[in-house]
Every structure is written in C-alpha cells, then in structure tokens.
Design a protein around this motif. Sequence first.
Motif, short mmCIF file in Angstrom:
data_model
loop_
_atom_site.label_atom_id
_atom_site.label_comp_id
_atom_site.label_asym_id
_atom_site.label_seq_id
_atom_site.Cartn_x
_atom_site.Cartn_y
_atom_site.Cartn_z
N THR A 1 1.62 6.00 -3.83
CA THR A 1 0.32 5.34 -3.69
C THR A 1 -0.33 5.69 -2.35
OG1 THR A 1 1.40 3.40 -2.75
CG2 THR A 1 0.95 3.38 -5.14
N TYR A 2 0.14 6.71 -1.68
CA TYR A 2 -0.37 7.07 -0.36
C TYR A 2 -0.37 8.58 -0.21
CZ TYR A 2 4.58 7.80 0.48
OH TYR A 2 5.88 8.24 0.39
N GLU A 3 -1.12 9.05 0.76
CA GLU A 3 -1.11 10.46 1.12
C GLU A 3 -0.12 10.64 2.25
OE1 GLU A 3 -2.63 12.93 -0.43
OE2 GLU A 3 -3.63 11.55 -1.80
N SER A 4 0.78 11.57 2.13
CA SER A 4 1.79 11.81 3.15
C SER A 4 1.16 12.32 4.44
CB SER A 4 2.81 12.84 2.64
OG SER A 4 3.69 13.20 3.67
N SER A 5 1.54 11.73 5.56
CA SER A 5 1.02 12.18 6.85
C SER A 5 1.71 13.45 7.33
CB SER A 5 1.17 11.07 7.90
OG SER A 5 2.55 10.76 8.06
N THR A 6 2.84 13.79 6.72
CA THR A 6 3.57 15.00 7.11
C THR A 6 3.10 16.22 6.35
OG1 THR A 6 5.31 14.68 5.47
CG2 THR A 6 5.64 13.65 7.62
N GLY A 7 2.34 16.01 5.29
CA GLY A 7 1.87 17.12 4.47
C GLY A 7 2.87 17.55 3.41
N VAL A 8 4.07 16.97 3.43
CA VAL A 8 5.09 17.29 2.42
C VAL A 8 4.73 16.55 1.14
CG1 VAL A 8 7.52 17.10 1.82
CG2 VAL A 8 6.85 17.58 4.18
N LYS A 9 4.57 17.30 0.06
CA LYS A 9 4.20 16.71 -1.22
C LYS A 9 5.44 16.62 -2.12
CE LYS A 9 0.08 16.83 -3.88
NZ LYS A 9 -0.60 15.65 -3.68
N VAL A 10 5.89 15.40 -2.34
CA VAL A 10 7.07 15.19 -3.17
C VAL A 10 6.67 14.79 -4.58
CG1 VAL A 10 9.18 13.84 -3.44
CG2 VAL A 10 8.45 14.53 -1.17
N GLY A 11 5.76 13.84 -4.71
CA GLY A 11 5.30 13.38 -6.01
C GLY A 11 3.78 13.37 -6.04
N HIS A 12 3.22 13.18 -7.22
CA HIS A 12 1.77 13.15 -7.34
C HIS A 12 1.22 11.79 -6.91
CE1 HIS A 12 3.23 11.60 -11.18
NE2 HIS A 12 2.07 10.98 -11.31
N ARG A 13 -0.05 11.73 -6.64
CA ARG A 13 -0.73 10.52 -6.16
C ARG A 13 -1.14 9.67 -7.35
NH1 ARG A 13 -3.08 6.61 -4.48
NH2 ARG A 13 -4.43 6.37 -2.68
N VAL A 14 -0.85 8.36 -7.28
CA VAL A 14 -1.25 7.40 -8.31
C VAL A 14 -1.93 6.21 -7.64
CG1 VAL A 14 0.53 8.06 -9.98
CG2 VAL A 14 1.01 6.27 -8.30
N ARG B 1 0.82 -1.22 0.00
CA ARG B 1 0.00 0.00 0.00
C ARG B 1 0.85 1.27 0.00
NH1 ARG B 1 -4.43 0.30 4.33
NH2 ARG B 1 -2.65 1.33 5.22
N ILE B 2 2.06 1.20 0.53
CA ILE B 2 2.90 2.39 0.64
C ILE B 2 4.16 2.18 -0.19
CG2 ILE B 2 4.21 3.87 2.20
CD1 ILE B 2 2.24 3.11 4.39
N ARG B 3 4.19 2.81 -1.37
CA ARG B 3 5.35 2.74 -2.26
C ARG B 3 5.40 4.01 -3.07
NH1 ARG B 3 6.95 -2.74 -3.52
NH2 ARG B 3 8.65 -2.27 -4.87
N SER B 4 6.55 4.30 -3.64
CA SER B 4 6.68 5.45 -4.52
C SER B 4 7.54 5.09 -5.72
CB SER B 4 7.26 6.66 -3.78
OG SER B 4 8.52 6.35 -3.23
#
Length: 71
Positions: free
Chosen positions: A24-37, A13-16
Amino acid sequence: MKRSLHIRPVHERIRSCNGCFAQTYESSTGVKVGHRVDRLWEVVIGSMVVTLCDDCLKDLAAQIKSIEEEF
C-alpha cells in the motif's frame, strides 16, 4: 473457548500482502518487490493475523469453497 475469526480492512498506511507482497506504499529504496494496491485485508484466525490483497483473498475464498464441496 470462543472462536475468533474476522476479516476486516487494514487501516495502517504501510502494509504488504503476505501472499504476493503487494503493498500500500511506494518503496523509498526503489526496490520493487510487489505491485501497488489501494486496499489490503486482515484475516484474523485466533491469534494469527494474515494480511492479504484483494486477489489473494479471492484465491483463499476459492480454495475454501473447493474444500467445502468435499464435505
């Protein structure tokens, strides 16, 4: 030695993506590195495993195709 080459969907469930950081997940830190797929792929070559999103896998396929045309 048997050649090992596989492309398969990622089941965790958690990979990039190793190419563009799509995740494949929403960051819990709020830091957006890549887009969601919704989907990622594992490309296994011997003992190396690379995770790619659909777009990066398509780019890799296009680059391989262009190399094939040289042969």
